[in-house]
Design an enzyme around this catalytic site. Structure first.
Site, PDB file in Angstrom:
ATOM      1  N   THR A  39      28.299  19.685   8.610  1.00 52.83           N
ATOM      2  CA  THR A  39      27.453  21.200   8.133  1.00 52.83           C
ATOM      3  C   THR A  39      26.252  20.481   7.266  1.00 52.83           C
ATOM      4  O   THR A  39      25.879  21.823   8.004  1.00 52.83           O
ATOM      5  CB  THR A  39      28.706  19.764   6.724  1.00 52.83           C
ATOM      6  N   LYS A  83      29.408  13.128  11.780  1.00 50.83           N
ATOM      7  CA  LYS A  83      29.715  13.665  11.021  1.00 50.83           C
ATOM      8  C   LYS A  83      28.990  13.353   9.954  1.00 50.83           C
ATOM      9  O   LYS A  83      29.964  12.713   9.269  1.00 50.83           O
ATOM     10  CB  LYS A  83      29.491  15.239  10.634  1.00 50.83           C
ATOM     11  N   THR A 143      33.903   7.416   4.368  1.00 47.77           N
ATOM     12  CA  THR A 143      32.480   8.132   3.617  1.00 47.77           C
ATOM     13  C   THR A 143      31.709   9.728   4.375  1.00 47.77           C
ATOM     14  O   THR A 143      31.137   9.817   4.182  1.00 47.77           O
ATOM     15  CB  THR A 143      31.793   7.464   3.136  1.00 47.77           C
ATOM     16  N   GLU A 191      20.610  13.896   3.958  1.00 49.27           N
ATOM     17  CA  GLU A 191      19.977  15.122   3.363  1.00 49.27           C
ATOM     18  C   GLU A 191      18.781  15.068   2.995  1.00 49.27           C
ATOM     19  O   GLU A 191      17.900  14.090   2.034  1.00 49.27           O
ATOM     20  CB  GLU A 191      21.419  15.469   2.450  1.00 49.27           C
ATOM     21  N   ASN A 199      21.062  20.081  -2.154  1.00 46.52           N
ATOM     22  CA  ASN A 199      22.214  19.915  -3.469  1.00 46.52           C
ATOM     23  C   ASN A 199      22.139  20.676  -4.585  1.00 46.52           C
ATOM     24  O   ASN A 199      23.423  21.396  -4.316  1.00 46.52           O
ATOM     25  CB  ASN A 199      22.901  18.076  -3.602  1.00 46.52           C
ATOM     26  N   THR A 220      25.615  28.304  -2.111  1.00 49.71           N
ATOM     27  CA  THR A 220      24.411  29.830  -1.980  1.00 49.71           C
ATOM     28  C   THR A 220      23.870  29.518  -1.112  1.00 49.71           C
ATOM     29  O   THR A 220      23.693  30.733  -0.700  1.00 49.71           O
ATOM     30  CB  THR A 220      24.035  29.402  -3.086  1.00 49.71           C
TER      31      THR A 220
END
Length: 413
Positions: free
Chosen positions: A162, A188, A199, A285, A408, A413
């Site tokens: 992702t 992932k 998780t 991230e 995040n 979008t």
């Protein structure tokens, strides 16, 4: 093998460029079916025979339909032969329609592979609350028509991602009863990572012959020391799991906890899971640094875990590492509220090579040199000795950056 992994057993060999299809009898691939705009979004994994299966699942009470379907299949026979995974949409909080779609994914892949439906595990990851585009998924599954020709584990690795910035994989080999046993894994995970299994998505394959009940014990024990010891942002996902498949193609005597080489197999499995866990933590991230926290001298291993997780999960510690600020006060605070038994007067803490606390008091160190350590290293180590007993644990996480908020804030979008 990721460079941050260390070899701890000379009997275990790292397979360079190894993957989940290096163990005998496994095939995998990925393709683009249209869930995402351009990137691969549908992955598949297949064993030539039904493989003994062990699995651990997210502890989030909102468990997504794919987990329900996968649990049901494993409980029926303790075997899995095929895995179908989509990314982009999580199929979570989708009600009866989402459950029906998960069953449909299982049915479609089972028919394509000509195997029983209960032998297929289903997994999804991505945005929560949206229904799967089943016509696109159906079309994608129909393209999986030659598992040997289409075998490409790197495409499977990409299809499950992702917000990850790189694919995660590892493979090791060892000798059991004179036979070569291979263990491969991919995973992932980048956000929604918190030490409370599971998780992330993790898929581990081995050609070992392992007794069913003992395989589940092995996975649970190893997960508790690896995947359960990482955190990125404190969020536990609705979807995720770690699945271990053993298809018995190595043809050695059956492994169980009483086999003389059981511990060697456990160490190989732990090495694979630890490497994947650290790769996930490193790829948090927006992350720029991996943080490793080592705790010793705790009254118990559970207390050591509490302290390690508390430090690695502290947003103040994570932002200090990002800001390259050797602010040891944040580490002390995290230790203090961890809930572990402490004697503050005996505590010792090091930031990398620099002792910052000795016997519970500030220890003179060069702020400039400590800052240079934070600036020059991608892996930041924090050591804590509680001097309360023999308990020890290690946890992994990453710094918290501006980019984490950006990623995040605009995830959908």
């Amino acid at each position: 093998m990721n460079s941050i992994e260390q070899i701890i057993n000379e009997e275990i060999r790292v397979v360079e460029n190894g993957s989940i299809t290096t163990p005998a009898g496994f095939f995998a691939g990925g393709l683009h079916c249209g869930i995402k705009r351009k990137k691969l979004d549908l992955g598949w994994l297949y064993s030539v025979v039904p493989a003994t299966a062990a699995c651990v699942y997210t502890t989030n009470q909102f468990q997504a339909p794919p987990l329900i379907v996968t649990k049901e299949g494993i409980e029926k026979s303790q075997k899995i032969q095929g895995v179908i995974v989509n990314s982009g949409i999580a199929n979570a909080c989708t009600g009866n329609q989402g459950l029906s779609n998960a069953y449909e994914m299982r049915k479609l892949f089972a028919e394509q592979m000509n195997i029983q439906e209960y032998l297929v595990a289903v997994s999804s990851t991505g945005v929560i609350g949206e229904q799967l585009p089943m016509e696109k998924i159906k079309s994608g599954i129909s393209e999986i028509d030659d598992i040997q020709r289409q075998n490409d584990p790197s495409e499977f690795e990409k299809a499950i991602l992702t917000t990850d910035t790189f694919s995660k994989h590892v493979c090791v080999q060892l000798q059991i009863d004179g036979k070569t046993v291979t263990i491969g894994g991919t995973a992932k995970g980048s956000g929604m990572i918190h030490p409370n299994m599971a998780t992330m998505l993790g898929f581990i394959t081995t050609d070992a012959v392992v007794k069913e009940a003992d395989l589940q014990i092995a996975l649970k024990q190893v997960v508790d020391k690896t995947f359960n010891m990482i955190t990125v942002d404190g969020d536990t996902s609705t979807n995720d799991m770690v699945l271990l498949l053993a298809n018995q193609q190595a043809n050695h005597q059956e492994l169980s906890i009483i086999h003389p080489q059981w511990q060697l197999f456990m160490e190989g499995l732990e090495m694979v899971c630890r490497s994947l866990a650290k790769q996930i933590a490193k790829d948090g991230e927006g992350a720029t640094k991996l943080i490793e926290v080592q705790v010793q001298g705790a009254s118990s291993c559970e207390d050591a875990k509490k302290v390690a997780k508390s430090i690695i999960g502290s947003n103040l510690v994570k932002t200090a590492v990002f800001g390259e600020d050797p602010n040891w006060g944040r580490i002390i605070a995290a230790i203090g509220y961890s809930g572990a038994q402490l004697n503050p007067e005996h505590l010792k803490v090091r930031l990398g090579p620099f002792t910052v606390i000795e016997k519970g008091l500030p220890f003179p160190f060069s702020e400039a040199e400590a800052k240079h350590y934070l600036q020059q290293n991608e892996v930041i180590q924090i050591f804590a000795d509680l001097y309360c007993g023999g308990g020890k644990a290690t946890a992994w996480g990453c710094d918290l950056t501006y980019d984490y908020v950006k990623i995040n804030a605009s995830y959908r979008t």
